[in-house]
Design an enzyme around this catalytic site. Structure first.
Site, PDB file in Angstrom:
ATOM      1  N   ARG A   1      59.666  19.863 -27.093  1.00  0.00           N
ATOM      2  CA  ARG A   1      59.959  20.999 -26.224  1.00  0.00           C
ATOM      3  C   ARG A   1      60.475  22.152 -27.078  1.00  0.00           C
ATOM      4  NH1 ARG A   1      63.700  17.443 -22.132  1.00  0.00           N
ATOM      5  NH2 ARG A   1      62.020  16.211 -21.179  1.00  0.00           N
TER       6      ARG A   1
ATOM      7  N   GLU B   1      -9.209   1.241  15.489  1.00  0.00           N
ATOM      8  CA  GLU B   1      -8.261   2.305  15.166  1.00  0.00           C
ATOM      9  C   GLU B   1      -8.130   3.268  16.341  1.00  0.00           C
ATOM     10  OE1 GLU B   1      -6.352   2.484  12.579  1.00  0.00           O
ATOM     11  OE2 GLU B   1      -7.240   0.768  11.542  1.00  0.00           O
TER      12      GLU B   1
ATOM     13  N   ARG C   1       2.700  15.041   6.368  1.00  0.00           N
ATOM     14  CA  ARG C   1       3.579  15.431   7.475  1.00  0.00           C
ATOM     15  C   ARG C   1       5.057  15.439   7.094  1.00  0.00           C
ATOM     16  NH1 ARG C   1       1.865  11.787  12.451  1.00  0.00           N
ATOM     17  NH2 ARG C   1       0.757  10.553  10.888  1.00  0.00           N
TER      18      ARG C   1
ATOM     19  N   LEU D   1       0.848  -1.193   0.000  1.00  0.00           N
ATOM     20  CA  LEU D   1       0.000   0.000   0.000  1.00  0.00           C
ATOM     21  C   LEU D   1       0.887   1.248   0.000  1.00  0.00           C
ATOM     22  CD1 LEU D   1      -2.643  -1.166   2.647  1.00  0.00           C
ATOM     23  CD2 LEU D   1      -2.610  -1.547   0.173  1.00  0.00           C
TER      24      LEU D   1
END
Length: 467
Positions: free
Chosen positions: A446, A161, A15, A8
């Protein structure tokens, strides 16, 4: 026995005060819904169905990255009117064979549930021929949780609940965890008899207990041993709490399996990391993603390894390794950075303050210090001097540098890709190499050095001795 799992994950999670769904927030580097899905699969669920709702597309994006994504399906709950309604959504998705099996219902915001616990709950339901088994936990202060109602014979007769409980019922310490195992035979018919006559006007899945009892069916309750498994996440503080609990679980596991953690509290090991025995991990080290550390390696301090494979007897000191492969007996660091796509073969070395990207170091190759090696292959036993750079980007495209076996590239060399250095070749320090160097050749590039006799003295005199 067929096991189907239903997770689920449709809620808003207000919150959390977040722009993304609650269940997509990470616990130790993994979205919490993915942890629940993986636990279900590891418990033996053949199918895992996730009920989505709020910002469904973001939840689906997370699930697509799950390590068992091929077994995961989603169903959208348009009208979020309760958990019983969420379960009803899958009625038409199940095969006849699956309807003879067991349904496990899990909460997507309870990320610490163990596969062993899920499997034990299923076995309890099946072996007792029960209509359902509910996972319960006992808390001294159970505020916010549904309470388990029992009769005088200690049989489960209901779940109330928290918002609907009487003062007497609120004194009950045994709580509902939101994890259930159901015999699927007859379940959906019983779900249709649930009412929404409650404080929230929702169809509670918990009310199925009373329906089962009214039908004379057995309802079982199994109390969880570790209450951390049942901790839900509703806000940032709870997110930190479950992360801390999982961190503790993981570090204890690896120490029990022969891994030395010098400072467990400052060592961060993700849920998908695997570590062989006799590995030492030093403080402030982070191992994330699908990382594997081989036997006898030492990682840290101050290191981060993500989605990488590290061989045996490897040392990684104060460095970062991302999406790379490190062979046996390699050493990295201190303070080096391996970006994605790197491969180090046996005995290769990346020394102090180097950066590698999409680079392949063959066996025994060395990049000892202060170099950037990008889009390059460095041959066996080749030595790269300090300050060497592979110039892999011309402003339009990336090109590759190939350095052969047993070559030597001197300090402060620029290798302008695409370019190849042959086996056994030597490149003199300070050169800018833009053309291929044949095997066993020496390349020097160089400008002529010019000495102006007496010029330093002249300049000091002209400036009053300040130069």
């Amino acid at each position: 026995m067929s096991i189907t799992a239903l997770v689920l994950a449709a809620g808003n999670g207000t919150r959390m005060k977040s722009e993304k769904p609650k269940v997509t927030h990470e616990v130790m580097g993994v979205p919490m819904v993915n942890l629940v899905v993986e636990a279900a699969r590891n418990a033996g669920a053949g199918r895992v169905i996730v009920v989505t709702g709020h910002q469904s597309e973001l939840v689906c994006d997370c699930l697509n990255k799950c390590c068992c994504a091929e077994y995961v399906e989603t169903v959208y709950q348009a009208d979020r009117c309760g958990t019983a309604n969420a379960v009803q959504l899958i009625e038409g998705m199940l095969t006849e064979e699956e309807r003879k099996g067991t349904l496990v219902v899990l909460a997507g915001d309870v990320p610490l549930i163990r596969p062993e616990t899920i499997r034990t709950l299923v076995d309890d339901c099946v072996s007792s021929n029960a209509a359902m088994s509910v996972l319960t936990a006992k808390f001294k202060k159970p505020a916010g949780y549904g309470r388990i109602m029992r009769d005088t014979d200690d049989h489960v007769v209901g779940i109330v609940e928290d918002k609907d409980a009487t003062p007497e019922e609120l004194k009950i310490c045994e709580t509902n965890t939101g994890t259930y195992a159901f015999a699927l035979d007859g379940l959906f018919e019983r779900l249709r008899r649930i009412s929404n006559d409650n404080a929230k006007g929702e169809y509670y899945l918990t009310d199925i207990v009373k329906v089962c009892c009214d039908d004379g069916l057995t309802v079982r309750a199994m109390r969880v041993k570790d209450t951390d498994e049942t901790k839900g996440v509703n806000d940032r503080a709870q997110l930190a709490g479950v992360s801390a609990a999982l961190h503790k679980r993981i570090t204890r596991r690896w120490m029990a399996e022969g891994v030395t953690l010098i400072s467990p509290k400052t060592t961060w090991i993700g849920p998908h990391v695997t570590i062989d025995s006799d590995v030492e991990i030093w403080p402030n080290t982070y191992l994330r993603g699908h990382t594997r550390i081989g036997k006898g390696s030492t990682i840290g301090p101050d290191s981060r390894v993500v989605d990488s494979t590290v061989g045996e007897q490897v040392t990684i000191d104060s460095s970062i390794v991302l999406e790379s492969e490190v062979g046996d007996f390699c050493s990295i660091g201190p303070r080096s950075y391996l970006r994605p796509g790197c491969k180090l073969e046996t005995g290769a070395k990346v020394g102090t303050s180097c950066e590698l990207k999409n680079a392949h170091l063959k066996a025994g190759a060395k990049v000892p210090h202060l170099s950037y090696i990008g889009d390059a292959t460095i041959g066996k036993s080749t030595n790269i001097g300090a300050g060497v750079i592979t110039c892999n980007y011309d402003g339009f495209k990336k090109s590759r540098t190939e350095v052969g076996d047993n070559a030597f590239v001197g300090s402060d060399v620029m290798l302008v890709a695409p370019v190849a250095i042959g086996d056994g070749a030597i490149v003199g320090a300070g050169s800018v190499i833009s053309r291929d160097v044949p095997a066993d050749a020496m390349a020097l590039e160089r400008s002529d050095q010019r000495n102006e006799e007496g010029m330093a003295k002249f300049l000091r005199e002209m400036s009053g001795g300040d130069v």
